[in-house]
Design an enzyme around this catalytic site. Sequence first.
Site, PDB file in Angstrom:
ATOM      1  N   ASP A   1       0.857  -1.203  -0.146  1.00 40.33           N
ATOM      2  CA  ASP A   1       0.031   0.008  -0.008  1.00 40.33           C
ATOM      3  C   ASP A   1       1.169   1.290  -0.028  1.00 40.33           C
ATOM      4  OD1 ASP A   1      -2.146  -1.646   0.111  1.00 40.33           O
ATOM      5  OD2 ASP A   1      -2.695  -1.514   2.168  1.00 40.33           O
TER       6      ASP A   1
ATOM      7  N   ASP B   1     -13.917  -6.005  -4.344  1.00 36.90           N
ATOM      8  CA  ASP B   1     -13.910  -6.164  -2.858  1.00 36.90           C
ATOM      9  C   ASP B   1     -15.411  -6.762  -2.617  1.00 36.90           C
ATOM     10  OD1 ASP B   1     -11.542  -4.840  -2.853  1.00 36.90           O
ATOM     11  OD2 ASP B   1     -12.197  -2.816  -2.167  1.00 36.90           O
TER      12      ASP B   1
END
Lengths: 215, 257
Positions: free
Chosen positions: B12, B131
């Site tokens: 990330d 997701d």
Amino acid sequence: MSLIAVVDYGMGNLRSVSKAIEHVAKNSDRVIVSSNPADINNADHVVFPGQGAARDCMHELQARKLDAVVLKAAAEKPFLGICMGMQILLTHSEENQGVECLDLYPGNVRRFKDNMHDSEDLKLKVPHMGWNRVRWTQEHRLLENIAQDSRFYFVHSYFAEPSDSSLIAARSDYGIDFACALAKDNVMAVQFHPEKSAADGLQLLKNFCHWNGQP
Amino acid sequence: MSLAKRIIPCLDVANGRVVKGVQFVDIRDAGDPVEVARRYDAEGADEITFLDITATSDDRDTIIHVVEQVAEQVFIPLTVGGGVRSVDDVRRLLNAGADKVAINSAAIFRPEFVKEAADKVGSQCIVVAIDAKRVSAEGEANKWEIFTHGGRKPTGIDAVEWAIKMVAFGAGEILLTSMDRDGTKIGFDLDLTRAITDAVNVPVIASGGVGNLDHLAEGVIKGHADAVLAASIFHFAEYSVGEAKQHMASCGIEVRL
């Protein structure tokens, strides 16, 4: 010093290819990415990459009048085709309802079947994406310091099927046993991406930079 | 069968630095992305994924520079996602050195975007990130829905149907994250992974929930995943990528060693 030209015909990002070659080339070598026929004619080594659909590749090559330039390079000097730069060396691809290609080597480019399964009956997905074993079937100077059956990175849905099987330099297995490298005289063409294949890929590119074109 | 199952460390990235938030709070700085990517490459990572979690669009160019720097030094496939909204975004990332670009919420707002991007750059460069969260109650037939906004906002879209649609629109790969498991370290949602993997004919990367090496192996063996992605277990050096591969190999999974 040697001039290494990466042929730019607008198909895909060539930065990875040129950076990988710069990484392994001799300090005295110069690496250029070019769509200028004069640059390719002047180069000592030519790398012919490619990504995307066969029809677009042929169209872009022809629009830039690079098809004859590429064939000339393949006839004369150390030449490395990568991915689509291998496939479009054949006569015909069945992609996009059929595309006439450069016809340097008689043969066809075919798609992997959609319903392939492995020995454990799991689906084999298309594209063939990831690290697969490459079994070299010819001795070749570009294989120096590369172990038999080492893994290279592939991403493709179509594969080359040359009419003359003596052109095949390596095979890989994905549902079928397919040709993943072709070699003849001063030409090596590979289906996998040496520029994305870590140490073994870099070694192959390094060997290419040092190659005089003798098989 | 000789195609290896892939292990993909995920970074990330926010404002040009690697960060790892635990449940989106307590963002810990985990280093320079180029350094971390080089370390993963040296450990034998099969691919590296960068998710740009930079909040503001002003800083969007930072990820481009990160990708450029990494691509000059790391010669394995790179996937970049986070905030990809236009074909121009896709092109810029590919030109910077990404091999694949992951599209997430922009596909939900306008599914045709996936088609346009795949037409322009080829399906092999387009990953659709999904997701998903379980919405079926215990005892009911399994059902998962697509969520946005870090798992807070339901869309009413069935996850399996969505995956099939995205592949029909040109996705060359699916990056599947269980929002129930993300950050929990209790393992993948294996039912979800298997449901999606068996429903589509493109590779599926399982993500969300990895806390140990058995979880990675389960993702492949029980979840049928083509690749497994993990972040925190690699970031803080709990395990190296090499250890993960050795473990998978010992479970009978074909990996690149």
